[in-house]
Design a protein around this motif. Structure first.
Motif, PDB file in Angstrom:
ATOM      1  N   LYS A 117     105.798   8.350   0.627  1.00  0.00           N
ATOM      2  CA  LYS A 117     104.690   8.970   1.378  1.00  0.00           C
ATOM      3  C   LYS A 117     105.057  10.366   1.902  1.00  0.00           C
ATOM      4  CE  LYS A 117     102.286   4.740   2.618  1.00  0.00           C
ATOM      5  NZ  LYS A 117     102.490   4.297   1.258  1.00  0.00           N
ATOM      6  N   LYS A 118     105.525  11.180   0.999  1.00  0.00           N
ATOM      7  CA  LYS A 118     105.842  12.573   1.346  1.00  0.00           C
ATOM      8  C   LYS A 118     104.803  13.496   0.727  1.00  0.00           C
ATOM      9  CE  LYS A 118     109.914  11.590   3.170  1.00  0.00           C
ATOM     10  NZ  LYS A 118     110.033  11.551   4.603  1.00  0.00           N
ATOM     11  N   LYS A 119     104.788  14.745   1.187  1.00  0.00           N
ATOM     12  CA  LYS A 119     103.913  15.759   0.600  1.00  0.00           C
ATOM     13  C   LYS A 119     104.778  16.752  -0.175  1.00  0.00           C
ATOM     14  CE  LYS A 119      99.945  15.255   3.140  1.00  0.00           C
ATOM     15  NZ  LYS A 119      98.565  15.209   2.660  1.00  0.00           N
ATOM     16  N   ILE A 120     104.201  17.317  -1.218  1.00  0.00           N
ATOM     17  CA  ILE A 120     104.941  18.348  -1.959  1.00  0.00           C
ATOM     18  C   ILE A 120     104.283  19.699  -1.707  1.00  0.00           C
ATOM     19  CG2 ILE A 120     105.572  19.181  -4.261  1.00  0.00           C
ATOM     20  CD1 ILE A 120     105.523  16.215  -5.152  1.00  0.00           C
ATOM     21  N   PHE A 121     105.094  20.667  -1.326  1.00  0.00           N
ATOM     22  CA  PHE A 121     104.633  22.062  -1.263  1.00  0.00           C
ATOM     23  C   PHE A 121     105.184  22.736  -2.505  1.00  0.00           C
ATOM     24  CE2 PHE A 121     103.115  24.376   2.647  1.00  0.00           C
ATOM     25  CZ  PHE A 121     102.589  23.262   3.285  1.00  0.00           C
ATOM     26  N   PHE A 122     104.334  23.111  -3.439  1.00  0.00           N
ATOM     27  CA  PHE A 122     104.822  23.863  -4.603  1.00  0.00           C
ATOM     28  C   PHE A 122     104.529  25.330  -4.325  1.00  0.00           C
ATOM     29  CE2 PHE A 122     105.585  25.668  -8.599  1.00  0.00           C
ATOM     30  CZ  PHE A 122     106.281  24.754  -9.378  1.00  0.00           C
ATOM     31  N   LEU A 179      91.894  24.349   3.404  1.00  0.00           N
ATOM     32  CA  LEU A 179      92.811  23.800   4.418  1.00  0.00           C
ATOM     33  C   LEU A 179      92.479  22.338   4.708  1.00  0.00           C
ATOM     34  CD1 LEU A 179      93.398  26.433   7.246  1.00  0.00           C
ATOM     35  CD2 LEU A 179      94.888  25.791   5.378  1.00  0.00           C
ATOM     36  N   GLU A 180      91.192  22.038   4.796  1.00  0.00           N
ATOM     37  CA  GLU A 180      90.814  20.646   5.080  1.00  0.00           C
ATOM     38  C   GLU A 180      91.196  19.726   3.924  1.00  0.00           C
ATOM     39  OE1 GLU A 180      87.254  19.591   7.030  1.00  0.00           O
ATOM     40  OE2 GLU A 180      87.083  21.508   8.077  1.00  0.00           O
ATOM     41  N   LEU A 181      91.147  20.282   2.709  1.00  0.00           N
ATOM     42  CA  LEU A 181      91.541  19.469   1.550  1.00  0.00           C
ATOM     43  C   LEU A 181      93.021  19.087   1.598  1.00  0.00           C
ATOM     44  CD1 LEU A 181      89.584  21.236  -1.341  1.00  0.00           C
ATOM     45  CD2 LEU A 181      89.463  18.798  -0.816  1.00  0.00           C
ATOM     46  N   THR A 182      93.830  19.928   2.263  1.00  0.00           N
ATOM     47  CA  THR A 182      95.274  19.636   2.298  1.00  0.00           C
ATOM     48  C   THR A 182      95.551  18.288   2.985  1.00  0.00           C
ATOM     49  OG1 THR A 182      95.587  20.833   4.370  1.00  0.00           O
ATOM     50  CG2 THR A 182      95.994  22.064   2.352  1.00  0.00           C
ATOM     51  N   ARG A 183      94.604  17.882   3.874  1.00  0.00           N
ATOM     52  CA  ARG A 183      94.799  16.618   4.599  1.00  0.00           C
ATOM     53  C   ARG A 183      94.966  15.439   3.638  1.00  0.00           C
ATOM     54  NH1 ARG A 183      90.121  16.057   8.444  1.00  0.00           N
ATOM     55  NH2 ARG A 183      90.815  18.104   9.103  1.00  0.00           N
ATOM     56  N   GLY A 184      94.179  15.432   2.570  1.00  0.00           N
ATOM     57  CA  GLY A 184      94.251  14.292   1.649  1.00  0.00           C
ATOM     58  C   GLY A 184      95.101  14.566   0.421  1.00  0.00           C
ATOM     59  N   ALA A 185      95.706  15.753   0.359  1.00  0.00           N
ATOM     60  CA  ALA A 185      96.411  16.129  -0.875  1.00  0.00           C
ATOM     61  C   ALA A 185      97.853  15.607  -0.905  1.00  0.00           C
ATOM     62  CB  ALA A 185      96.416  17.642  -1.017  1.00  0.00           C
ATOM     63  N   ASP A 186      98.326  15.295  -2.111  1.00  0.00           N
ATOM     64  CA  ASP A 186      99.738  14.941  -2.294  1.00  0.00           C
ATOM     65  C   ASP A 186     100.551  16.199  -2.572  1.00  0.00           C
ATOM     66  OD1 ASP A 186      99.247  12.029  -2.410  1.00  0.00           O
ATOM     67  OD2 ASP A 186      98.134  12.582  -4.218  1.00  0.00           O
ATOM     68  N   VAL A 187      99.902  17.155  -3.263  1.00  0.00           N
ATOM     69  CA  VAL A 187     100.606  18.388  -3.630  1.00  0.00           C
ATOM     70  C   VAL A 187      99.802  19.582  -3.132  1.00  0.00           C
ATOM     71  CG1 VAL A 187     101.555  19.755  -5.532  1.00  0.00           C
ATOM     72  CG2 VAL A 187     101.460  17.259  -5.728  1.00  0.00           C
ATOM     73  N   ILE A 188     100.464  20.459  -2.400  1.00  0.00           N
ATOM     74  CA  ILE A 188      99.814  21.694  -1.939  1.00  0.00           C
ATOM     75  C   ILE A 188     100.471  22.846  -2.694  1.00  0.00           C
ATOM     76  CG2 ILE A 188      99.460  23.220   0.046  1.00  0.00           C
ATOM     77  CD1 ILE A 188      99.723  20.556   1.755  1.00  0.00           C
ATOM     78  N   ILE A 189      99.655  23.574  -3.459  1.00  0.00           N
ATOM     79  CA  ILE A 189     100.207  24.694  -4.236  1.00  0.00           C
ATOM     80  C   ILE A 189      99.902  25.968  -3.452  1.00  0.00           C
ATOM     81  CG2 ILE A 189     100.197  25.849  -6.485  1.00  0.00           C
ATOM     82  CD1 ILE A 189      98.592  23.260  -7.452  1.00  0.00           C
ATOM     83  N   GLY A 190     100.945  26.722  -3.108  1.00  0.00           N
ATOM     84  CA  GLY A 190     100.689  27.903  -2.288  1.00  0.00           C
ATOM     85  C   GLY A 190     101.674  29.024  -2.556  1.00  0.00           C
ATOM     86  N   ASP A 191     101.625  30.028  -1.688  1.00  0.00           N
ATOM     87  CA  ASP A 191     102.523  31.184  -1.791  1.00  0.00           C
ATOM     88  C   ASP A 191     103.612  31.037  -0.712  1.00  0.00           C
ATOM     89  OD1 ASP A 191     103.655  33.705  -2.086  1.00  0.00           O
ATOM     90  OD2 ASP A 191     101.741  34.645  -2.528  1.00  0.00           O
ATOM     91  N   GLY A 200      98.083  17.010   9.310  1.00  0.00           N
ATOM     92  CA  GLY A 200      98.671  15.932  10.096  1.00  0.00           C
ATOM     93  C   GLY A 200     100.007  15.420   9.588  1.00  0.00           C
ATOM     94  N   PHE A 201     100.901  16.313   9.170  1.00  0.00           N
ATOM     95  CA  PHE A 201     102.254  15.875   8.813  1.00  0.00           C
ATOM     96  C   PHE A 201     103.248  16.891   9.351  1.00  0.00           C
ATOM     97  CE2 PHE A 201     102.727  19.034   5.528  1.00  0.00           C
ATOM     98  CZ  PHE A 201     101.455  19.199   5.021  1.00  0.00           C
ATOM     99  N   GLY A 202     104.524  16.534   9.297  1.00  0.00           N
ATOM    100  CA  GLY A 202     105.549  17.439   9.811  1.00  0.00           C
ATOM    101  C   GLY A 202     106.394  17.975   8.661  1.00  0.00           C
ATOM    102  N   LEU A 203     107.255  18.962   8.961  1.00  0.00           N
ATOM    103  CA  LEU A 203     108.098  19.524   7.903  1.00  0.00           C
ATOM    104  C   LEU A 203     109.031  18.467   7.288  1.00  0.00           C
ATOM    105  CD1 LEU A 203     109.179  23.071   9.109  1.00  0.00           C
ATOM    106  CD2 LEU A 203     107.904  22.487   7.058  1.00  0.00           C
ATOM    107  N   GLY A 204     109.387  17.480   8.103  1.00  0.00           N
ATOM    108  CA  GLY A 204     110.267  16.404   7.618  1.00  0.00           C
ATOM    109  C   GLY A 204     109.612  15.561   6.529  1.00  0.00           C
ATOM    110  N   ASP A 205     108.271  15.705   6.389  1.00  0.00           N
ATOM    111  CA  ASP A 205     107.555  14.945   5.350  1.00  0.00           C
ATOM    112  C   ASP A 205     107.358  15.766   4.078  1.00  0.00           C
ATOM    113  OD1 ASP A 205     107.034  12.747   7.080  1.00  0.00           O
ATOM    114  OD2 ASP A 205     105.517  13.993   8.063  1.00  0.00           O
ATOM    115  N   VAL A 206     107.949  16.960   4.055  1.00  0.00           N
ATOM    116  CA  VAL A 206     107.653  17.876   2.947  1.00  0.00           C
ATOM    117  C   VAL A 206     108.839  18.047   1.991  1.00  0.00           C
ATOM    118  CG1 VAL A 206     107.119  20.292   2.371  1.00  0.00           C
ATOM    119  CG2 VAL A 206     105.951  19.184   4.283  1.00  0.00           C
ATOM    120  N   ILE A 207     108.523  17.910   0.686  1.00  0.00           N
ATOM    121  CA  ILE A 207     109.477  18.304  -0.356  1.00  0.00           C
ATOM    122  C   ILE A 207     108.992  19.675  -0.813  1.00  0.00           C
ATOM    123  CG2 ILE A 207     110.343  17.798  -2.683  1.00  0.00           C
ATOM    124  CD1 ILE A 207     109.341  14.867  -2.171  1.00  0.00           C
ATOM    125  N   ALA A 208     109.815  20.704  -0.638  1.00  0.00           N
ATOM    126  CA  ALA A 208     109.376  22.042  -1.049  1.00  0.00           C
ATOM    127  C   ALA A 208     109.972  22.382  -2.410  1.00  0.00           C
ATOM    128  CB  ALA A 208     109.802  23.066  -0.017  1.00  0.00           C
TER     129      ALA A 208
END
Ligand code: SF4
Length: 615
Positions: free
Chosen positions: A57-62, A178-190, A208-216
């Motif tokens: 249950k982590k999020k990915i920041f690509f 931004l609101e879509l990021t709430r339900g997203a598994d992967v956030i593609i950004g700069d 609603g998540f913290g940096l500890g939940d993010v795989i960058a």
């Protein structure tokens, strides 16, 4: 560990990359991966990251600075969904300015001004698109909820598609994304979506998540350090201050007008150290106390004046926004910052942060894990040091392309070394270029270390081919046309493009197949000697120890630029081409050691002959 790799074939070197990425993610580490073009970095990172993220249950920041790469990430995710029956949800984030559909604000030329203007419009309830998306009153909020509900299911769409849908529904595309990021598994950004505190916190607060939940996953990571310090640099000059003073006067904001006069006077005082012979100087920190004090006192007054100005006139030319941004940067600046007073068209002061780690270290440390990758991430330890990564994994991978398809030549004569520059030297360099081009059965790009040297050497070129030239400040459309015209020459007789190393053609443009057969790198593209380069050298020397200053601020980035430029030639497995490094210094060990470990070059005194034999 499970890996969602959607293709049939995986190469050996790619297997190593995937396995190291999986290890870094599993062990909550930061991996720096030098992974050459063709290894399939995007899919190699996503395959293990998605498996882990779904399980834990982590999020990915690509994170990637290239918009074209956003599409590739989306395509890869769609492919994984199809192949493995998954339902991975991705959202494509670009900058607020690129997403804005407010006709007045979307034309503001500089991003800091746009950002302040958008904030003001939201605060003063003046953006109808924002009101439609978020609402201020209970009634508006209820209406907004209904209006945006269909869009909040639109995952795996490009930002352009979201923008079009928002036009139709008159909603703010950035807020919807931004609101879509709430339900997203992967956030593609700069880069700034992760490393700019305000922007990141905006996303995290929504989602609603913290940096500890993010795989960058950070692509093109070789530019990260520079981009981070650039993100916080800014400047202001007297001409801009005079314009903002008039704007304050026009809105009856007399206290702001006087505050700007005080800032102008203080900058003029700081400029007192300049003379006809000296057009720029470092400002000692203690000399800035007064400017900071005036800035602190003036901040609110100028902010109010800017709000009034936007309400009354047009935000597009609001110089007050630029002054407000400058003051905010000045009073909140990082510890290691260089301040320069300079006379160009007008007298001005610039703020230049030196330490990228002041921005990245904490973030990298708090993330669940991070994968920083690039085709030119050498020396790995340097990038890890500059970004403040603690106990990182450092890995270098080999190029997957057949070695026999590429000839690298170190030409053991000529140099662009400053003390050796002369017309004779330029003629000799041109004669070597002429000899190489005459043997290339297609297109050649000649990368010069600077526009100045391009201008000095090009009059001696007699290639007999059509020659095109990169200009100092090219509009995007002109640059695209230049590249298009040049590529067309590849299918006929072959042309020559004169460009600069480190410029926009040397990085980020692909020339596959017949579009490019040869790259000639003239000279070592060292950074121009400047107050800023000197300060970086001193800062790195002090932070990382003796010898590191020169290496990190000067030598390694120059070789990296040369390798990047040369890398334009071979973009696919079937490409065949030549890279000519035209400066006798390239083969010296102090420069040679910064090339990839699988880089093989032939030393030569007659590159034309070698090129003829190769083709
Ligand atoms: S809220 Fe959205 S639409 Fe309005 S100005 Fe800001 S970015 Fe543009």
């Amino acid at each position: 560990m499970k890996v969602y790799f959607p293709y049939e074939i995986v190469r050996d070197e790619q297997k190593k990359l995937i396995s190291d990425i999986a290890q870094a993610i599993n062990e909550n580490k930061v991996l720096f991966a030098h992974a050459p073009t063709g290894l399939g970095k995007t899919v190699s990172a996503l395959a293990p990251a998605i498996a882990y993220a779904l399980e834990q249950k982590k999020k990915i920041f690509f994170i990637t600075p290239k918009i074209s790469q956003h599409e590739i990430v989306l395509e890869t995710i769609n492919l994984m969904n199809e192949k493995f029956g998954l339902a991975i949800k991705a959202v494509d984030l670009v900058g607020r300015r690129s997403m804005c559909i407010d006709p007045m604000l979307s034309t503001i030329g500089y991003s800091s001004g746009f950002y302040e203007a958008c904030l003001k419009k939201k605060k003063s309830k003046q953006c109808q698109f924002f009101t439609n998306t978020k609402g201020y009153t209970i009634k508006q909020k209820n209406l907004a909820r209904k209006r945006k509900a269909p869009l909040l299911k639109e995952f795996n769409k490009s930002h352009e598609e979201i923008k079009e849908m928002c036009y139709v529904h008159e909603l703010c595309p950035y807020e919807i994304t931004l609101e879509l990021t709430r339900g997203a598994d992967v956030i593609i950004g700069d880069y700034f979506h992760l490393f700019n505190d305000e922007i990141r916190e905006g996303i995290i607060a929504q989602a609603g998540f913290g940096l500890g939940d993010v795989i960058a996953i950070i692509d093109e990571a070789h530019n990260l350090g520079t981009r981070l310090v650039d993100m916080l640099s800014c400047s202001i000059d007297i001409r801009e201050l005079e314009k903002s003073e008039k704007e304050a006067k026009n809105t009856g904001s007399f206290d702001a007008e006087f505050a700007i006069k005080d800032i102008t006077k203080e900058i003029e005082r700081l400029g007192g150290v300049l003379s006809l012979q000296r057009s720029s100087a470092v400002i000692p920190v203690e000399e800035l106390d007064m400017l900071k004090k005036i800035g602190r006192d003036a901040s609110e007054k100028i902010s109010l004046a800017a709000t009034k100005f936007i309400k009354k006139y047009d935000a597009q030319g609001a110089f007050l926004l630029k002054v407000e941004y400058f003051i905010n940067r000045l009073i909140r600046e990082k510890e290691h910052t260089l301040h320069v007073v300079e006379r160009k068209n007008s007298l001005g002061v610039s703020i230049n942060p030196l330490d990228a780690a002041e921005i990245s270290e904490n973030i990298l440390h708090k993330l669940s894990s991070a994968v920083l990758m690039s085709g030119t991430l050498l020396p790995l330890q340097m990038h890890a040091d500059i970004l403040g990564a603690r106990k990182p994994m450092l890995k270098e991978y080999l190029s997957p392309f057949p070695k026999e398809n590429r000839l690298n030549l170190f030409v053991d004569k000529t140099t662009t070394k400053y003390s050796d520059r002369s017309n004779e030297q330029y003629k000799e360099i041109a004669s070597e270029i002429n000899a190489v081009v005459s043997k290339v059965p297609g297109n050649t790009i000649v990368f010069f270390p600077s526009f100045e040297l391009l201008e000095k050497i090009s009059p001696y070129l007699t290639t007999g081919r059509k020659m095109l030239k990169q200009e100092r400040e090219m509009k995007n459309d002109d640059k695209h046309k230049l590249i298009h015209d040049f590529k067309l020459l590849g299918s006929s007789f072959g042309g020559v493009l004169l460009a600069v190393s480190g410029g926009s053609i040397a990085e980020g443009v692909d020339f596959p197949g017949e579009h490019l057969s040869c790259a000639i790198i003239v000279g070592i593209p060292f950074a121009k000697v400047s107050i800023y380069t000197d300060a970086m050298i001193r800062f790195f020397e002090q932070k990382f120890g003796s010898g590191k200053g020169f290496e990190y601020a000067y030598t390694a980035p120059a070789i990296s630029k040369a390798v990047q430029a040369a890398g334009r030639v071979i973009r696919t497995e079937t490409d065949k081409g030549v890279c000519v490094f035209l400066d006798k210094r390239f083969s010296e060990e102090k420069y040679r050691k910064f090339f990839p470990k699988d880089f093989v070059a032939t030393k030569t005194m007659n590159s034309g002959k070698n090129v003829g034999e190769f083709f």
